[in-house]
Design a protein around this motif. Structure first.
Motif, PDB file in Angstrom:
ATOM      1  N   LYS A 200      41.954  48.537  27.222  1.00 55.66           N
ATOM      2  CA  LYS A 200      41.627  49.945  27.194  1.00 55.66           C
ATOM      3  C   LYS A 200      41.777  50.785  26.178  1.00 55.66           C
ATOM      4  CE  LYS A 200      40.614  51.261  32.072  1.00 55.66           C
ATOM      5  NZ  LYS A 200      41.389  50.853  33.171  1.00 55.66           N
ATOM      6  N   ASP A 201      42.599  50.521  25.104  1.00 52.27           N
ATOM      7  CA  ASP A 201      42.761  51.128  24.104  1.00 52.27           C
ATOM      8  C   ASP A 201      41.647  50.717  23.092  1.00 52.27           C
ATOM      9  OD1 ASP A 201      45.860  49.717  22.847  1.00 52.27           O
ATOM     10  OD2 ASP A 201      43.884  48.835  23.488  1.00 52.27           O
ATOM     11  N   ALA A 202      41.058  49.779  23.581  1.00 50.55           N
ATOM     12  CA  ALA A 202      39.892  49.125  22.589  1.00 50.55           C
ATOM     13  C   ALA A 202      40.555  48.585  21.391  1.00 50.55           C
ATOM     14  CB  ALA A 202      39.007  50.168  22.125  1.00 50.55           C
ATOM     15  N   LYS A 203      41.720  48.082  21.331  1.00 53.46           N
ATOM     16  CA  LYS A 203      42.507  47.447  20.228  1.00 53.46           C
ATOM     17  C   LYS A 203      42.574  45.975  20.373  1.00 53.46           C
ATOM     18  CE  LYS A 203      44.314  50.883  17.620  1.00 53.46           C
ATOM     19  NZ  LYS A 203      43.056  51.667  17.584  1.00 53.46           N
ATOM     20  N   HIS A 204      42.185  45.445  21.542  1.00 53.03           N
ATOM     21  CA  HIS A 204      42.536  43.854  21.713  1.00 53.03           C
ATOM     22  C   HIS A 204      41.310  43.296  22.297  1.00 53.03           C
ATOM     23  CE1 HIS A 204      46.537  43.750  20.061  1.00 53.03           C
ATOM     24  NE2 HIS A 204      46.673  44.740  20.923  1.00 53.03           N
ATOM     25  N   VAL A 205      40.851  42.097  21.998  1.00 58.15           N
ATOM     26  CA  VAL A 205      39.900  41.561  22.957  1.00 58.15           C
ATOM     27  C   VAL A 205      40.508  40.832  24.068  1.00 58.15           C
ATOM     28  CG1 VAL A 205      38.139  39.935  23.100  1.00 58.15           C
ATOM     29  CG2 VAL A 205      38.747  41.109  20.705  1.00 58.15           C
ATOM     30  N   LEU A 206      40.037  41.165  25.274  1.00 54.66           N
ATOM     31  CA  LEU A 206      40.587  40.573  26.528  1.00 54.66           C
ATOM     32  C   LEU A 206      39.921  39.372  26.778  1.00 54.66           C
ATOM     33  CD1 LEU A 206      41.345  43.709  28.826  1.00 54.66           C
ATOM     34  CD2 LEU A 206      42.942  42.169  27.459  1.00 54.66           C
ATOM     35  N   GLY A 207      38.535  39.228  26.459  1.00 54.31           N
ATOM     36  CA  GLY A 207      37.721  38.015  26.730  1.00 54.31           C
ATOM     37  C   GLY A 207      36.139  38.334  26.528  1.00 54.31           C
ATOM     38  N   ALA A 208      35.494  37.248  26.596  1.00 50.00           N
ATOM     39  CA  ALA A 208      34.218  37.160  26.423  1.00 50.00           C
ATOM     40  C   ALA A 208      33.834  36.350  27.427  1.00 50.00           C
ATOM     41  CB  ALA A 208      33.593  36.784  25.172  1.00 50.00           C
ATOM     42  N   VAL A 209      32.752  36.719  28.385  1.00 53.23           N
ATOM     43  CA  VAL A 209      32.090  35.767  29.410  1.00 53.23           C
ATOM     44  C   VAL A 209      30.820  35.893  29.213  1.00 53.23           C
ATOM     45  CG1 VAL A 209      34.206  36.138  31.145  1.00 53.23           C
ATOM     46  CG2 VAL A 209      32.167  37.746  30.876  1.00 53.23           C
ATOM     47  N   THR A 210      30.210  34.640  29.919  1.00 54.15           N
ATOM     48  CA  THR A 210      28.854  34.544  29.990  1.00 54.15           C
ATOM     49  C   THR A 210      28.396  33.678  31.209  1.00 54.15           C
ATOM     50  OG1 THR A 210      26.812  33.552  28.855  1.00 54.15           O
ATOM     51  CG2 THR A 210      28.721  32.276  28.737  1.00 54.15           C
ATOM     52  N   TYR A 211      26.976  33.893  31.571  1.00 55.85           N
ATOM     53  CA  TYR A 211      26.596  33.416  32.721  1.00 55.85           C
ATOM     54  C   TYR A 211      27.285  32.034  33.189  1.00 55.85           C
ATOM     55  CZ  TYR A 211      22.307  35.222  30.613  1.00 55.85           C
ATOM     56  OH  TYR A 211      21.377  35.830  30.261  1.00 55.85           O
ATOM     57  N   GLY A 212      27.689  31.988  34.603  1.00 50.74           N
ATOM     58  CA  GLY A 212      28.160  31.038  35.142  1.00 50.74           C
ATOM     59  C   GLY A 212      29.649  30.581  34.748  1.00 50.74           C
ATOM     60  N   ASP A 213      30.370  31.426  33.961  1.00 49.86           N
ATOM     61  CA  ASP A 213      31.579  31.080  33.845  1.00 49.86           C
ATOM     62  C   ASP A 213      32.230  31.308  35.108  1.00 49.86           C
ATOM     63  OD1 ASP A 213      32.149  32.784  30.651  1.00 49.86           O
ATOM     64  OD2 ASP A 213      31.652  30.717  31.216  1.00 49.86           O
ATOM     65  N   PRO A 214      33.483  30.401  35.431  1.00 48.29           N
ATOM     66  CA  PRO A 214      34.358  30.409  36.597  1.00 48.29           C
ATOM     67  C   PRO A 214      34.942  31.660  36.774  1.00 48.29           C
ATOM     68  CG  PRO A 214      35.209  29.129  34.950  1.00 48.29           C
ATOM     69  CD  PRO A 214      34.003  29.386  34.399  1.00 48.29           C
ATOM     70  N   LEU A 215      35.377  31.988  37.882  1.00 52.20           N
ATOM     71  CA  LEU A 215      36.028  33.313  38.431  1.00 52.20           C
ATOM     72  C   LEU A 215      37.259  33.251  37.671  1.00 52.20           C
ATOM     73  CD1 LEU A 215      35.952  33.495  42.134  1.00 52.20           C
ATOM     74  CD2 LEU A 215      35.471  35.463  40.446  1.00 52.20           C
ATOM     75  N   SER A 216      38.012  32.356  37.145  1.00 51.29           N
ATOM     76  CA  SER A 216      39.201  32.304  36.434  1.00 51.29           C
ATOM     77  C   SER A 216      38.916  33.125  34.946  1.00 51.29           C
ATOM     78  CB  SER A 216      39.726  31.030  36.107  1.00 51.29           C
ATOM     79  OG  SER A 216      38.675  30.348  35.661  1.00 51.29           O
ATOM     80  N   ALA A 217      37.729  33.085  34.556  1.00 51.89           N
ATOM     81  CA  ALA A 217      37.472  33.997  33.266  1.00 51.89           C
ATOM     82  C   ALA A 217      37.634  35.388  33.288  1.00 51.89           C
ATOM     83  CB  ALA A 217      36.252  33.306  32.688  1.00 51.89           C
TER      84      ALA A 217
END
Lengths: 486, 293, 323
Positions: A200-217
């Motif tokens: 939320k403070d835009a200082k860390h990357v929480l993740g990157a997702v793309t098509y078909g990534d499982p819910l866990s991502a």
């Protein structure tokens, strides 16, 4: 070095330029015009042979990022924000430059007039009126129009799309993007479309997702981002609307031709196509009339702070390292942007012959304008200085004005970030064709069971190196953030 | 006169029918191309291509012939084709003939030497450096001619034709005291007319259609060959369309679809007339004339 | 008498100078012939062998500013993306399959057309029709693609409109990968068969007409003459043409396939060839080294293939072997 055709009256304009600057600059300009398709290759060959070229056109959609990464272009920082170059200082404010820098340095001069080309679904106004429908103000209205057309004119294609574009940004999420980058503003140049989520403070990357990534991502993301449908929900709408588009949509390279020929009742494109489409339409079908449905709600209502942008220009001018006249070139550019008069000479031609002023921001083209069709995005486009043509339709002019207004935009996170593909070149080359194929199918709503198709493709992509690209992307973004980027 | 049996006549009739059908099948799209190039842009947009011109207009041709450059381009291309074909035929035949002589010891070495280049290339960058930097052939008409003088494919074809020339001819001439060059020039060449016509045609077409070298190396407008100039006009028509639309001039629709077809007509016209002309050399028995008696 | 003396005195010297002697003897014997080959050899050297050093780009991380001599050497890294890709076997198969079909059917069609023409007498019919059948060769693939779309389009195509008028269901050609090899072969034949027949026609005109005369006297029918005279005499040329085509068998016909199939992903399974695949893979990256690597691969395998087939050709038809 440009691409395109030399405007017929180019020499006239050049003569006028030389006349005006005889005492001050005393420069002669030699312009080379090349065919568009081969431009990219020819540019590389010229550089490889060490030939002297002083300024070249390049762009993100061409080869700008790779060429900068390989060190082809000179650093231009010292010419900007420098009182010795007042014209450049005025026309290129620091914020504009910062957004177009690579790792903090400016390698290519950004050239753009507007920061966004608004997407529009073009409608046959005459058909709509004939069907007794009210002007279209929402997706529901649009669907009603398409259904009415399908009933009344079974031979017509209700909506024509371009194969590799598909439904594009229709039904896209319109939330303001403050701490994530997702469609329709994904980070480009990565080979696969990743949606990037920051803290939320835009200082860390929480993740990157793309098509078909499982819910866990998606687990680590704050609500509502932890639901994949937030990112890809529009695909369901594409599938539902697939019945309105061409059966052979994937081979379609030019849907405007279908539309202008009266074979389709609507077509998706952008604002800058307005005049061209309209002209084609009214010359081929007597009685036809054009109107546009801006499908993004806040854009349609012309609200402030509606469009997210990274302030990056789509076109640039660069000076190769092989040039020996960088100073002179910059002096010319400085002259060009110093006054409205100088700028208009190159952008529009000779006043009172090719064009006529219409107030401070607009101009009226004159009949002789066909003799001077200069490709402005290759040299002169600038948000502060380029005029809008009054010859456009009033509706289009309104939208153009809106696009030119800085208050329309808000700054996207990670604006200054540029991905460097070289560490994962091989992986990108392996992944891209596969993901591209799948993406096209989804974008056109051709696969009703896209969720499982996406999951299957995702596994394939992972075996080809998807995760390596993903972690490289995250690594680079984090480094960018850590260094103070926003 | 031996009378033709009925089965022979049947076969002949079948041949006539098949060939005629195939010919029609080949011509129709072509006629469509010509007609559509003479139709107005809006009629094409609206109704598609047609065999007869609709809303007849010369707009596409006007665009192409709008200034002198096209005539100069014709001149350049004709020069390149004539000179190029002539020199190429000389060099190629000179290379191919010895390779058809069975007794030549190193012929397979040379065969391999030439063939290898058909498959392995140094790539665009190396070629560009060689031609523009080291040989200084930029902006010269000769860049369209010299690199293309030996086409391995054509050379092997020519060698194949020379193979079928009876070696006894050469031998009898040798006994009479002729040297190799005399044999080549005065005996073998004259009876190889169909072969020369064929390979000559192929070279002529290659030179006529050259555009890639022009794109890379020639910036002087006066030296543009036809294909390249026409290609630029085509691309720029598309281009101008976008630009003019931005300034929205009324009724200025650049004819792009019809122009593309018109460019086809403009560039192939002359070469089509070469083949029928060459057909008179395709007469049976020419190659074996001298062996009789 | 004189000869044997000369022979006897020459023997020891010839043994010592054997190597150099063989070369010189050859030159002395056929000197003028070798002289004839000189200009050709020279041109090939300058324009094909000198630039060959550029092949090294396939093994470099090529940077235009650093040039061929300055770019970093990366071994086989550039080949990785292709060899390890998901589709590599598939696109190689498509490339080979389609090219084999093109070569096979194309040759049959061209030979058939040539034979048919050679059997005809009417001068005007011959000249006109011969020229007409070569016409499609002059159309660019972009133009041809426009016609193909106009013909086969699901919504507006002529073929489907005709099917509907006959009461049948329209066929969605552009959504069915299975039939496309056939469609592509048909298009290729239409485009190239007439023109390709020229070579065979020229060969046929070189056949001694006496052979035909004597066959007629023996009572042979037209068909028998074709089968036992014309076709066998065409064999060397056919073999040569096929050998020449084989070197490029790993190179897909990019121009044709890209123009007609374009970015229609549904058709990729049967029409995606090495060249179109690599084009898409490198579209954004724009990497010259990687593109060159694939080219080296295509050339190398084609070369190995040709050497093998050439050895076979040498055994059965030595005149048409390439080397």
């Amino acid at each position: 070095m440009f691409f395109g055709d030399k405007p017929t009256d180019m020499d006239l304009v050049l003569q006028e330029f030389e006349r005006r600057t005889n005492d001050s600059l005393g420069l002669k300009l030699n312009m080379e015009w090349n065919a568009m398709e081969d431009y990219r290759q020819k540019l590389k060959l010229r550089l490889a042979a060490g030939e002297e070229v002083d300024a070249v056109f390049d762009a993100s959609w061409m080869s700008l990022e790779q060429n900068v990464a390989q060190g082809y272009y000179q650093m231009l920082d010292k010419y900007f924000n420098n009182d010795e170059y007042p014209g450049l200082k005025k026309a290129f404010p620091p914020q504009y430059l910062e957004a177009n820098s690579f790792n903090g340095h400016l390698y290519a001069i950004p050239l753009t007039q507007l920061f966004y080309d608004i997407e529009i679904v073009y409608i046959r106004k005459d058909l709509r009126e004939r069907l007794g429908l009210e002007p279209i103000e929402s997706y529901a209205d649009l669907e009603a129009y398409l259904q009415a057309v399908a009933r009344a004119y079974p031979d017509m294609i209700p909506l024509a799309l371009k194969g590799d574009r598909g439904f594009f940004k229709l039904f896209a999420n319109e939330d303001k993007q403050t701490h994530y980058r997702m469609a329709p503003h994904m980070i480009s140049g990565v080979g696969v479309g990743f949606q990037v989520v920051l803290s939320k403070d835009a200082k860390h990357v929480l993740g990157a997702v793309t098509y078909g990534d499982p819910l866990s991502a998606y687990e680590d993301f704050p609500s509502p981002l932890n639901d994949p449908d937030y990112f890809y929900g529009s695909f369901d709408r594409f599938v539902a609307w697939n019945k309105y588009i061409q059966k052979d949509v994937l081979t379609e390279r030019n849907p405007q031709v279908l539309f202008a020929a009266g074979k389709s009742a609507a077509s998706e494109a952008v604002l800058s196509n307005w005049s061209e489409i309209r002209q084609k339409l009214i010359t081929s079908i007597p009685g036809a009339e054009l109107e546009g449905f801006v499908y993004s709600t806040c854009q349609r209502k012309m609200e402030k702070s509606c469009i997210g942008t990274d302030y990056r220009a789509w076109n640039n001018l660069a000076i190769p390292v092989t040039s020996k006249h960088a100073d002179e070139m910059m002096k010319f550019l400085d002259w060009l942007f110093q006054s409205q008069e100088n700028h208009d000479l190159f952008e529009l031609g000779m006043e009172d012959e090719h064009w006529m002023g219409a107030g401070n921001e607009m101009y009226k083209p004159m009949p002789a304008a066909t003799n001077y069709l200069f490709p402005r995005y290759e040299l002169t486009w600038n948000p502060a200085m380029s005029r809008i043509s009054a010859g456009n339709d009033p509706e289009a002019v309104e939208l153009l004005r809106y696009s030119a207004d800085p208050e329309t935009y808000y700054r996207l996170p990670l604006s200054g970030f540029r991905f460097d593909p070289s560490p994962v070149k091989s992986e990108i080359a392996k992944v891209q064709p596969v993901s591209d194929q799948m993406a096209q199918v989804f974008r056109n709503g051709l696969e009703p069971d896209w969720r499982s198709a996406a999951a299957k493709t995702n596994l394939k992509l992972r075996s080809l190196g998807l995760d390596k690209i993903r972690s490289e992307l995250i690594k680079q973004i984090q480094a960018y953030l850590d260094a103070g980027g926003t | 006169m031996i009378k033709e049996s009925s089965s022979d006549r049947l076969l002949k009739a079948i041949i006539y029918i098949v060939l005629s059908l195939f010919a029609i099948y080949c011509v129709i799209p072509f006629v469509t191309v010509i007609s559509s190039s003479l139709s107005s842009e809006s009629s094409i947009l609206r109704d598609g291509y047609s065999i007869v011109p609709r809303e007849f207009t010369l707009a596409a041709y006007n665009l192409i012939f709008k200034d002198d450059t096209i005539y100069r381009a014709y001149g350049v291309t004709i020069f390149v084709t004539v000179v190029g074909t002539a020199i190429a035929m000389l060099v190629t035949c000179a290379l191919a003939y010895p390779l058809s002589i069975r007794a030549l010891k190193y012929k397979n070495g040379i065969n391999f030497y030439v063939y290898f280049t058909m498959l392995f290339h140094g790539g665009l960058v190396a070629n560009y450096l060689l031609i523009s930097k080291y040989l200084g052939m930029r902006d010269s008409i000769w860049v369209l001619i010299i690199p293309a003088l030996v086409s391995p494919w054509n050379m092997f074809l020519m060698r194949n034709f020379f193979n079928s020339v009876d070696e006894s001819l050469a031998e009898s001439a040798k006994i009479d005291g002729a040297n190799d060059i005399y044999i080549f020039y005065k005996i073998v060449l004259p009876i190889s007319l169909p072969a020369l016509a064929t390979v000559g045609l192929f070279y002529a077409m290659a030179f006529w259609n050259k555009w890639f070298e022009a794109m890379l190396y020639i910036s002087d407008e006066n030296k543009f060959p036809l294909q390249y100039l026409v290609m630029r006009i085509m691309n720029n028509a598309d281009f101008a369309n976008q630009l003019s639309a931005k300034i929205s001039l009324p009724n200025y629709v650049v004819p792009t679809l019809s122009t593309r077809l018109a460019t086809t007509v403009v560039t192939i016209g002359p070469i089509i007339f070469l083949y029928p002309f060459l057909q008179k050399y395709f007469v049976k028995g020419l190659m074996v004339g001298a062996v009789k008696g | 008498m004189k000869d044997s003396v000369a022979l006897r005195t020459r023997t020891p010297d010839t043994d010592v100078r054997k190597k150099g002697g063989a070369f010189l003897t050859e030159i002395r014997k056929h000197g003028l012939l070798y002289l004839l080959t000189l200009p050709g050899i020279l041109l090939v050297f300058v324009f094909s062998y000198l630039p060959m050093g550029g092949i090294v780009i396939a093994f470099q991380n090529f940077n235009a500013i650093k040039g061929i001599t300055g770019s970093e050497f990366v071994g086989f890294k550039n080949f990785e993306f292709f060899i390890q890709s998901n589709e590599v076997l598939h696109v190689i198969f498509n490339t080979l399959f389609l090219n084999a079909l093109f070569i096979l059917f194309g040759t049959c069609a061209s030979v058939a057309i040539a034979v048919m023409f050679s059997e005809l007498g009417g001068k005007w019919f011959k000249r006109i029709v011969q020229s007409l059948v070569t016409l499609p060769n002059f159309l660019s693939w972009t133009v041809i693609a426009m016609f193909v779309t106009a013909l086969l389009s699901s919504d507006t195509g002529m073929l489907n409109k005709w099917l509907i008028s006959l009461g049948f269901e329209p066929i969605s050609f552009f959504n069915e990968p299975a039939i496309w090899p056939i469609i592509l072969v048909l298009i290729k034949i239409w485009q190239g068969a007439g023109f390709g027949a020229i070579v065979y026609l020229a060969t046929i005109t070189g056949i001694n007409p006496d052979i035909y005369e004597s066959a007629s006297i023996d009572g042979a029918s037209r068909w028998k003459k074709i089968r036992y005279i014309t076709l066998p005499l065409l064999k060397p040329t056919v073999i040569l043409m096929m050998l020449l085509a084989m070197g490029g068998i790993f190179y897909g016909d990019f121009g044709m396939i890209y123009a007609i199939v374009g970015r229609n992903v549904l058709l990729y399974p049967t029409t995606d060839v090495i060249d179109t695949y690599v084009f898409r893979a490198l579209m954004e990256l724009n990497d010259m080294g990687m593109a060159a690597a694939v080219g080296v691969f295509q050339s190398l395998v084609g070369f190995i293939l040709v050497i093998t087939v050439n050895q076979l050709a040498r055994k059965f038809s030595p005149d048409s072997a390439l080397f």
